[in-house]
Structure formats: C-alpha cells, structure tokens
Write a protein that holds these residues in place. Structure first.
Motif, PDB file in Angstrom:
ATOM      1  N   PRO A 546       0.791  -1.255  -0.049  1.00  0.00           N
ATOM      2  CA  PRO A 546       0.056   0.122   0.094  1.00  0.00           C
ATOM      3  C   PRO A 546       0.830   1.259  -0.053  1.00  0.00           C
ATOM      4  CG  PRO A 546      -0.856  -1.519   1.640  1.00  0.00           C
ATOM      5  CD  PRO A 546       0.447  -1.972   1.086  1.00  0.00           C
ATOM      6  N   PHE A 547       2.005   1.179   0.708  1.00  0.00           N
ATOM      7  CA  PHE A 547       2.884   2.448   0.730  1.00  0.00           C
ATOM      8  C   PHE A 547       3.536   2.947  -0.717  1.00  0.00           C
ATOM      9  CE2 PHE A 547       2.589   1.028   5.014  1.00  0.00           C
ATOM     10  CZ  PHE A 547       2.295   2.021   5.738  1.00  0.00           C
ATOM     11  N   HIS A 548       3.754   1.544  -1.512  1.00  0.00           N
ATOM     12  CA  HIS A 548       4.229   1.848  -2.802  1.00  0.00           C
ATOM     13  C   HIS A 548       3.192   2.662  -3.733  1.00  0.00           C
ATOM     14  CE1 HIS A 548       7.712  -0.540  -2.307  1.00  0.00           C
ATOM     15  NE2 HIS A 548       7.144  -1.537  -1.692  1.00  0.00           N
ATOM     16  N   LEU A 549       1.955   2.043  -3.669  1.00  0.00           N
ATOM     17  CA  LEU A 549       0.951   2.510  -4.577  1.00  0.00           C
ATOM     18  C   LEU A 549       0.484   4.015  -4.016  1.00  0.00           C
ATOM     19  CD1 LEU A 549      -0.946  -0.838  -4.941  1.00  0.00           C
ATOM     20  CD2 LEU A 549       0.912   0.081  -6.239  1.00  0.00           C
ATOM     21  N   PHE A 550       0.474   4.294  -2.756  1.00  0.00           N
ATOM     22  CA  PHE A 550       0.121   5.522  -2.190  1.00  0.00           C
ATOM     23  C   PHE A 550       0.646   6.818  -3.088  1.00  0.00           C
ATOM     24  CE2 PHE A 550       0.228   8.976   0.742  1.00  0.00           C
ATOM     25  CZ  PHE A 550      -1.367   9.629   0.743  1.00  0.00           C
ATOM     26  N   ALA A 551       1.674   6.779  -2.983  1.00  0.00           N
ATOM     27  CA  ALA A 551       2.454   8.073  -3.517  1.00  0.00           C
ATOM     28  C   ALA A 551       1.956   8.179  -5.132  1.00  0.00           C
ATOM     29  CB  ALA A 551       4.126   7.596  -3.694  1.00  0.00           C
ATOM     30  N   GLY A 552       1.844   7.291  -5.788  1.00  0.00           N
ATOM     31  CA  GLY A 552       1.356   7.454  -7.205  1.00  0.00           C
ATOM     32  C   GLY A 552      -0.183   8.051  -6.792  1.00  0.00           C
ATOM     33  N   ILE A 553      -0.845   7.664  -6.133  1.00  0.00           N
ATOM     34  CA  ILE A 553      -2.274   8.095  -5.882  1.00  0.00           C
ATOM     35  C   ILE A 553      -2.128   9.631  -5.503  1.00  0.00           C
ATOM     36  CG2 ILE A 553      -4.435   8.070  -4.651  1.00  0.00           C
ATOM     37  CD1 ILE A 553      -4.006   4.823  -4.492  1.00  0.00           C
ATOM     38  N   TYR A 554      -1.254   9.804  -4.235  1.00  0.00           N
ATOM     39  CA  TYR A 554      -0.834  11.183  -3.946  1.00  0.00           C
ATOM     40  C   TYR A 554      -0.717  12.080  -5.270  1.00  0.00           C
ATOM     41  CZ  TYR A 554       1.761  15.079  -2.172  1.00  0.00           C
ATOM     42  OH  TYR A 554       2.439  16.271  -1.925  1.00  0.00           O
ATOM     43  N   LEU A 555       0.184  11.676  -6.205  1.00  0.00           N
ATOM     44  CA  LEU A 555       0.652  12.646  -7.329  1.00  0.00           C
ATOM     45  C   LEU A 555      -0.586  12.780  -8.252  1.00  0.00           C
ATOM     46  CD1 LEU A 555       4.233  10.803  -7.930  1.00  0.00           C
ATOM     47  CD2 LEU A 555       3.886  13.426  -6.903  1.00  0.00           C
ATOM     48  N   MET A 556      -1.377  11.806  -8.303  1.00  0.00           N
ATOM     49  CA  MET A 556      -2.431  12.040  -9.263  1.00  0.00           C
ATOM     50  C   MET A 556      -3.422  12.988  -8.838  1.00  0.00           C
ATOM     51  SD  MET A 556      -3.146   8.076 -10.186  1.00  0.00           S
ATOM     52  CE  MET A 556      -4.640   8.536 -10.987  1.00  0.00           C
ATOM     53  N   GLN A 557      -3.461  13.278  -7.339  1.00  0.00           N
ATOM     54  CA  GLN A 557      -4.371  14.263  -6.895  1.00  0.00           C
ATOM     55  C   GLN A 557      -3.685  15.732  -6.427  1.00  0.00           C
ATOM     56  OE1 GLN A 557      -5.924  12.137  -3.476  1.00  0.00           O
ATOM     57  NE2 GLN A 557      -7.387  10.887  -4.704  1.00  0.00           N
TER      58      GLN A 557
END
Length: 669
Positions: A546-557
C-alpha cells in the motif's frame, strides 16, 4: 609546477576572454598549483585505499579465506590506508583553500580580500566551482577521518568508494558542464577523472610499497596492471569524446586549447607505452630485480604528474568558440534540443546514447558474458534463465536511458516517472535474478590460504555486517520508500534535482542502487548474510505494497505543479499541460509499480509453496525410513494415553464397587 607555469603564461588570454581584472600573482599562480596538488592527493588517496583493499592480502584469521569478513589489515595495508587517509584530509584542506582562490579568480579580486567568511558564503552561493570545492572538502574530510580510525579489511572497500566520491563534484563543473551537449561532456569527464585517479594513485601506492620492500609486490603489480590497462582505455575514449563535442578537429592545430589537448594526448600515449613495458618487461623480472620496478615507476609517475599538470591548464584556457553560438534555452539547460512530442510509436526510434548508463549497461553485459565464458571454459554449467534475466536487465537499462524515454526524461514529468519506475523496479529486478555474485564465485577459484581472490572477496561481501543491516526487511523497505517519498514530497528538492545535470545523474544512480538492494533481499538469487524464509519476505512485501501505491495516488491528486519554473523555461515545441502531464506521471507511478510488485509477489508465493513441498517430502521420507522423532513421539504418546485410560477405568471401577453397595448386582441402588 607544470600546471601553474603554463597557466600563468596563458592567463592574459583568459582574462581578456572573461573580461575581468587581474586577481594578482598569488591567485594567478596559486589556483592552478593547488588544484594540481589536490588532484595528485586525491589520486594518492584513491590508490592507497585500493592498494589496501585489493592489491595485497590482509591478515586473515587462521589463514582461512572463509574468515575474510573478519580480516584486519596487514602492516603494509595499514600504512597504505593511513597514507590514503592523510591524503584525503589534505585534499579536504585544499578544497577549503580553493573556495577563496576561485572567488578571487572569477571576480578579479586579490586573494587577501576574499579570505573573510562572508566572502566564502558568497562564493559557495554564487560560484559553481566554489560550491564544488566546498562539497569536495566536506566529503574528503569525512573520508580522511574514517580512514584514520578504520582498521578492518572490509572497511577499505567503503573508503575506496568514498575516495572516488570526493572527486565527483569536480567532474560536474568546468567547460564540460556548460554549453551544448554538456550531458556528454559531463559524463565523459567523470569517466576520465575517476579512472585517472585510479591509474595514477594505484602506481603511487605501489611505489611506496616497493620502497618498503613489502610482500606481495608481484601480486599487487599484476592486479594493478590489469586495472591500469582498463583505465587507460577508458581515459582515451572519454577524452576523445570530451574533446570532440567542444572543438572542431581543425581547432586541434590552430588554437592554444587544441595544442594543450595534443600535448595531453601525446603524454597519455607515452604513458600507455610505459604501461606496456611494465607488462612485457618489468613484471616477468620483478622477482629477481624488485628495485627495477621502483626506478621505472618513479619516472612514470613524474610523466603522469606532468600530463596532469597539462590537463589542469585546460580549466584556465579559453576554448574555441562553440559550434553553435545561438543555443536555445533548452540546449543550455539539457544539453540538446527536442523537436517532436514523444509517443508510443516514436519513443523507441529517438536515440541519444547515454555516456554514463549506456556505457554501464554495455560493460555489465560484457563482464557477465566474460564470467560465463570462464565458467564454461572450466567445464561447469550455468542456468540459462540467469543469463536471460541479466541480459534483459542490461538491455532495459540501455534502452531506457538512451532512447526517447531517457531523452525526454528531463523535459516531461510523465517521462521522468516512466524512467524512474523502470530504473528502480524493472532493471534491478532483472539484474538480481541474474545472480551476478554467484557467477563471480563460480568463475574464479578460491585463493590460497591467506591470499584471497575475487571469489573470496565476493563471499566476504555477502556476509558483511553492513549488508546484514541494510537487507533487514524493515531497513530495506524503509530505504526503498524513503527515496521515493523524499524526492516527490519535498518540492524544492525535486526542482533542484531536475534543474541540474548532476541532479539527474544522482537520481538515476539512487534509483538503481536502491531498487537493486530492495529486490536482492526479496527475490535475489545471490547469497545474503541472513536468508529469511519466503513466508516472511512475502509478509513484508504484502505489508509494504500500500505504501508503494499511495505515492502514485498522491501525485495524481496533487494540484501543485512540481518543477513548474524549470519545465516552463524549456520552451518545448509542442503544447504540454504540465498539470495533466504530472497526473499522468502519478498514474504511471501507480500502475507501473504494481506490475513488478505483483511479479515479485508471485515469485515469493511460488517459492513459499516450493519450500513447503520440500519440507513435506523430507518429513515423509523420514517417516518412511522410521527415523522421524516426531512420529515416534506421537506414537508413544498415544500408547501412554491408551494404557493410562485402562488403568484409570479399572481403578475407579473397583473403588466404585467397594464404596457403593447399590452398584452390586440386584441392589436397588
């Protein structure tokens, strides 16, 4: 002396070209003089640490090479290491002295007026060369102090890396780091500078050892000779690349700058011939006449110093006018121009060879195939899938950094993210599955007792305490996530890194190293100090996904545009919505990161099931052979339970009949 004398003679041309007043004789002579002294000290530090680590044997406990990880330096290794430490400390002090000297030189101010601390702060903040020397001083002082206290053989390898790192800032400034094609200029100059340090410093360390009449001189000379041959080839190729991008071939014979290049080239050729004489004449006779090497090598070092002095003067000699005096802002910022928007169709047809990582990809390929050749020559086998994975890794590295992906990485956030994910998650995954360290150990025989070889070095590294700490699941996961989050969450850091070529180099190196360490611990085939069960590694991966994938979601928003000023200044010839491109980059980071992690998850799950099946088969085999202690204990327990139940029933049955008359046959009870 050579560098200072030539520089003084050419100073007037430099001052006229730069339009600055004469800073005075102290700066005029002192700047090239101390720069040359600094280079020689840096070379001595690098060569001395390399000598202590690789050219002679340490004191191995019990002469057992399996104990190399606990080896201490021999007397000669200790002397070499101390020499390297003192040279690094002196290099750091010269780095501090160079800050006011550089400020005096570029401003035309006498040195006495630039010695106050306020001027130093101004120099570091405003003058790139002064900033580079400040970084040199900081790194060199740390390396020097570390060299004074470190006494183990294993620590010398870290000091070698530190000594090389302390000269890297010098490779990021000067003529090579500015103007058109400065990516080629900087990368080729780094190759040139590093291997000059290895070449010159190694020979100085061997001379010191030979004058002490120390042991293993022939062994050290043979090892150095191999390194020196590779170093002179790299220096020759990188020097030609660096010269070719800065001056026309006609300028070699019609300008002062070209004359200096010719003199330096001639010196390198002479040194190459002297190196050939070492291999052909000196080494075969070293056992009978060790003094012959020292006398010949002293002359060689003097020639090396003179060639280095000639090279020093290039930094104070105005180069010929650039081929294109009307460089675009993009070419000034990146080193080249972009003409078309990258698409899935054309991104692989664009090509600009990356002198740093493209060369590394080719060298890694050649080195692996050479190791494979050695294994096959000995009649041993090597898994084909390992070779396939390694070639996939080096091929992906070459294509990613030299195709349209690497070409557009500095100009577009989405391309930056693609390259980031490939360098940190795809290339390292392929490389660790190639098992390069196992190949090295298979390609080279263990050394004689107390005389370790490449096989023993690699075996010791894989058992080092530092690697044990770094590959602990908690530490390893934290370092992998740290570099990702620290780069994109601290916006000023990202803007600083993308605006300088040095920043791009640093990021790519960190992506590769961090990813390699991460996947080595998870699914790597090479040995580690602690090999944890697949179930534990699988649990750590599952918890960290989940920590790997959260950064991508953060950058998308994210609504703030990272590096907006830099991207806007490039003036791309096509329209680009920076916010949409950034969101696309976040989506790429989220999606592309999930594929490698899913593959790793699958590999770990299969390994977990395979381990379980192996345990089950071993258990069944012991049971069938009647050798299973657990099975025997289980049967004994059942026997005891069965026997105890019968006695329990008889006893209570008897007692019940004696105490309860109603239990007798015929009674109403």
């Amino acid at each position: 002396m050579v560098g200072a004398t030539i520089s003084v003679g050419l100073l007037q041309d430099s001052l006229v070209a730069l339009g600055i007043p004469d800073p005075g004789r102290v700066t005029t002579f002192g700047l090239p003089f101390f720069r040359a002294v600094g280079w020689m000290l840096a070379a001595l530090s690098v060569g001395s640490f390399m000598f202590a680590a690789f050219y002679i044997s340490p004191r191995v406990p019990g002469n057992d090479n399996d104990q190399l990880v606990r080896a201490q330096l021999s007397v000669d290794g200790h002397l070499a290491s101390r020499t390297g430490a003192v040279a690094a400390l002196c290099f750091g002090l010269i780095g501090l002295l160079m800050i006011p000297l550089v400020l005096s030189d570029v401003s035309g101010t006498p040195l006495a007026q630039t010695l106050n601390p306020t001027s130093w702060i101004t120099a570091v903040n405003q003058v790139a060369t002064a900033k580079a020397w400040a970084a040199v001083a900081a790194i060199a002082l740390v390396v020097g102090i570390g060299g004074l206290v470190a006494r183990s053989w294993l620590s010398q390898t870290l000091l070698v890396l530190g000594a090389i790192l302390m000269i890297v800032p010098l490779g990021m400034e000067g003529h090579s780091a500015s103007g058109g094609a400065h990516d080629y200029g900087t990368n080729s100059y780094l190759w040139h500078l590093v291997f000059m340090m290895v070449w010159v410093g190694g020979l100085m360390a061997l001379i010191a050892h030979g004058r002490r009449l120390g042991p293993d001189l022939e062994l050290g000379l043979r090892r150095y000779s191999t390194v020196a041959l590779f170093a002179i080839v790299v220096m020759g190729v990188s020097g030609l690349i660096n010269a070719a991008i800065r001056i026309e071939w006609s300028d070699w014979f019609g300008t002062t700058y070209g004359a200096i290049l010719l003199a330096k080239t001639a010196g390198v050729i002479i040194l190459g011939l002297m190196g050939f004489a070492h291999r052909a004449v000196i080494i075969p006779r070293i056992g009978q006449r060790p003094g012959l090497f020292v006398r010949f090598a002293v002359v060689e070092v003097i020639v090396m110093a003179a060639v280095s002095g000639v090279a020093i003067t290039m930094g104070r000699t105005p180069p010929p006018p650039p081929r294109d005096p009307n460089l675009s802002t993009m070419a000034i910022q990146m080193g080249y121009d972009l003409y078309e928007k990258p698409t899935l169709a054309n991104v692989f047809t664009m090509w600009r060879f990356d002198v740093m990582f493209g060369t590394i990809a080719l060298l890694l390929t050649a080195g692996y195939l050479y190791g494979l050749w050695r294994v096959r020559r000995r009649g041993d086998t090597w898994p084909v899938q390992n070779t396939v994975f390694w070639l996939l890794g080096t091929g992906t590295l070459l294509i990613t950094t030299s195709s349209g992906m690497g070409l557009n990485m500095p100009a577009m956030y989405s391309m930056h993210m693609i390259v980031h994910m490939v360098l940190s998650m795809v290339v390292p995954l392929f490389l660790v599955l190639g098992a390069p360290l196992r190949l090295l150990m298979a390609a080279y025989d263990p050394g004689e007792p107390g005389q370790p070889t490449v096989h023993d070095w690699v075996n010791a590294y894989t058992r080092s305490p530092l690697l044990k700490v770094l590959t602990h699941p908690a530490v390893n996961t934290a370092q992998f996530l740290f570099f990702f989050y620290i780069l994109y969450l601290i916006i000023p850091l990202y803007e600083l890194m993308i605006s300088e070529h040095a920043g791009h180099l640093a990021m790519n190196w960190v992506f590769l190293a961090s990813g390699y360490l991460y996947f080595w611990e998870l699914v790597g085939k090479d040995p580690l100090p602690v090999h944890r069960p697949a179930a534990i590694r699988l649990a750590w991966l599952t918890g960290s996904m989940p920590f790997h994938l959260f950064a991508g979601i953060y950058l998308m928003q994210l609504t703030t545009i990272l590096g907006e000023d830099f991207y806007t200044s490039l003036g791309l010839p096509w329209e680009l919505n920076l916010l949409e491109d950034q969101r696309a980059g976040g989506g790429i980071g989220w999606a592309s990161g999930s594929f490698p992690l899913a593959l790793v998850f699958t590999l770990l799950f299969l390994e977990w099931r395979r381990d379980d099946r192996v345990i089950e088969k071993r258990y069944d085999a012991r049971v069938d052979a009647g050798e299973d202690d657990d099975y025997e204990a289980y049967n004994e327990m059942l026997a005891r339970m069965n026997s105890g139940q019968n006695r329990h029933t008889d006893y209570y049955g008897e007692e019940f009949r004696k105490s309860d008359p109603g239990s007798e046959p015929g009674s109403c009870g």
